[in-house]
Enzyme design. Structure first.
Site, PDB file in Angstrom:
ATOM      1  N   TYR A 167     -44.745   4.895 -23.674  1.00 14.49           N
ATOM      2  CA  TYR A 167     -44.321   6.144 -23.030  1.00 14.49           C
ATOM      3  C   TYR A 167     -42.888   6.072 -22.507  1.00 14.49           C
ATOM      4  O   TYR A 167     -42.054   6.924 -22.819  1.00 14.49           O
ATOM      5  CB  TYR A 167     -45.287   6.460 -21.882  1.00 14.49           C
ATOM      6  CG  TYR A 167     -44.994   7.738 -21.142  1.00 14.49           C
ATOM      7  CD1 TYR A 167     -45.309   8.975 -21.689  1.00 14.49           C
ATOM      8  CD2 TYR A 167     -44.431   7.710 -19.866  1.00 14.49           C
ATOM      9  CE1 TYR A 167     -45.058  10.157 -21.007  1.00 14.49           C
ATOM     10  CE2 TYR A 167     -44.177   8.888 -19.168  1.00 14.49           C
ATOM     11  CZ  TYR A 167     -44.491  10.100 -19.733  1.00 14.49           C
ATOM     12  OH  TYR A 167     -44.232  11.262 -19.047  1.00 14.49           O
ATOM     13  N   LYS A 171     -39.044   8.322 -22.935  1.00  9.46           N
ATOM     14  CA  LYS A 171     -38.475   9.052 -21.803  1.00  9.46           C
ATOM     15  C   LYS A 171     -37.064   8.563 -21.492  1.00  9.46           C
ATOM     16  O   LYS A 171     -36.198   9.353 -21.086  1.00  9.46           O
ATOM     17  CB  LYS A 171     -39.382   8.919 -20.581  1.00  9.46           C
ATOM     18  CG  LYS A 171     -40.720   9.646 -20.746  1.00  9.46           C
ATOM     19  CD  LYS A 171     -40.509  11.125 -21.066  1.00  9.46           C
ATOM     20  CE  LYS A 171     -41.796  11.902 -21.128  1.00  9.46           C
ATOM     21  NZ  LYS A 171     -41.577  13.343 -21.427  1.00  9.46           N
TER      22      LYS A 171
END
Length: 284
Positions: A167, A171
């Site tokens: 993740y 980002k």
């Protein structure tokens, strides 16, 4: 990189990816309440239909155009087709503001990941926003249209911890893309903004907790989080340069102490984690 002055969405066409739930839906609802024409995009048609009904409950005028489109935007063609569909409902004109909120977190230990899961992580965090941005910029430049592009990254685009290997990289990449475009798109008078929310109590949060490592859950025990509506308010309100500088200063002072606490928690979990790996057959 937040709005430099108060922005009024009334009468403007706003395009929101990931608009069927969570922060995306909250942003869409807030925009509708403020009188904007809103187009939401997501994959799941059933959730889109439910979201569209929610948007209708906050409609301010019968003249508002509120639409939902089912597309997969983790690839270039899908992102371009979704934007084209939204434009056609407005005589082919590009949206005045585009909010890229789509994204999914699937936490887990890096040692357990595969080539497929790592690629999927980038598709669901970075590419789902990058392809939408590319489609938006190409159309805005072609049409000589001014407007706003708003990326939604995460506090995990500033720093990261155990469990977010699928993740956080996406980002961080989103942050890099936004900084690059904030500079480059000055050439076309297109404004670029980015938000870094922390934990959002959304349906996605409940799903990610199902695979989140125990040590990650332990670290996040003291995380207060925020409801999607509060996150949406913060994104539309934004900060000014002075407040950003204050927050940055506070972060520089507090982050080392927070990091020491996190590292101590991770080390204390090491024996339990080794047993977990034995149970999984990953070590002898």
């Amino acid at each position: 990189m937040f709005f430099k002055k108060k922005w009024d969405p009334r009468g403007k066409h706003c395009y929101v990816t990931g608009g069927s739930a969570g922060a995306g839906l909250a942003i869409a609802k807030l925009l509708v309440r403020k009188g904007a024409h809103v187009s939401i995009v997501a994959r799941n048609q059933e959730r889109l239909d439910t979201a569209l009904k929610e948007l209708e409950t906050v409609r301010q005028s019968p003249d508002q155009t509120i639409k939902a489109y089912s597309y997969s935007i983790d690839n270039a063609s899908g992102a371009a087709e979704a934007l084209e569909a939204a434009c056609q409902a407005h005589d082919g004109r590009c949206p005045d503001a585009q909010f890229f909120v789509a994204g999914t977190s699937r936490p887990g230990h890096f040692v357990e990941q595969s080539e497929e899961s790592l690629k999927k992580g980038m598709e669901e965090t970075y590419w789902c926003q990058a392809w939408s941005a590319l489609a938006a910029v190409r159309r805005m430049v072609r049409d000589q249209a001014k407007g706003k592009i708003v990326f939604v990254s995460s506090v995990l685009g500033y720093m990261s911890i155990v469990g977010y290997s699928t993740y956080s990289p996406g980002k961080f990449a989103t942050r890099g893309l936004a900084e690059t475009l904030q500079s480059e798109l000055m050439l076309y008078d297109i404004d670029v903004h980015i938000a870094f929310p922390g934990t959002i109590y959304s349906p996605g949060y409940e799903v990610e907790n199902q695979t989140k490592p125990k040590v990650t859950l332990k670290i996040e025990e003291s995380d207060g989080g925020a409801q999607p509506d509060a996150v949406a308010q913060g994104i539309l309100k934004g900060n000014n340069f002075f407040m950003d500088s204050i927050y940055e200063l506070i972060g520089r002072i507090a982050l080392p102490f927070w990091r020491m606490s996190v590292d101590n928690t991770v080390r204390a979990h090491s024996e339990e984690h080794r047993q977990y790996l034995r149970d999984k057959g990953l070590i002898a």
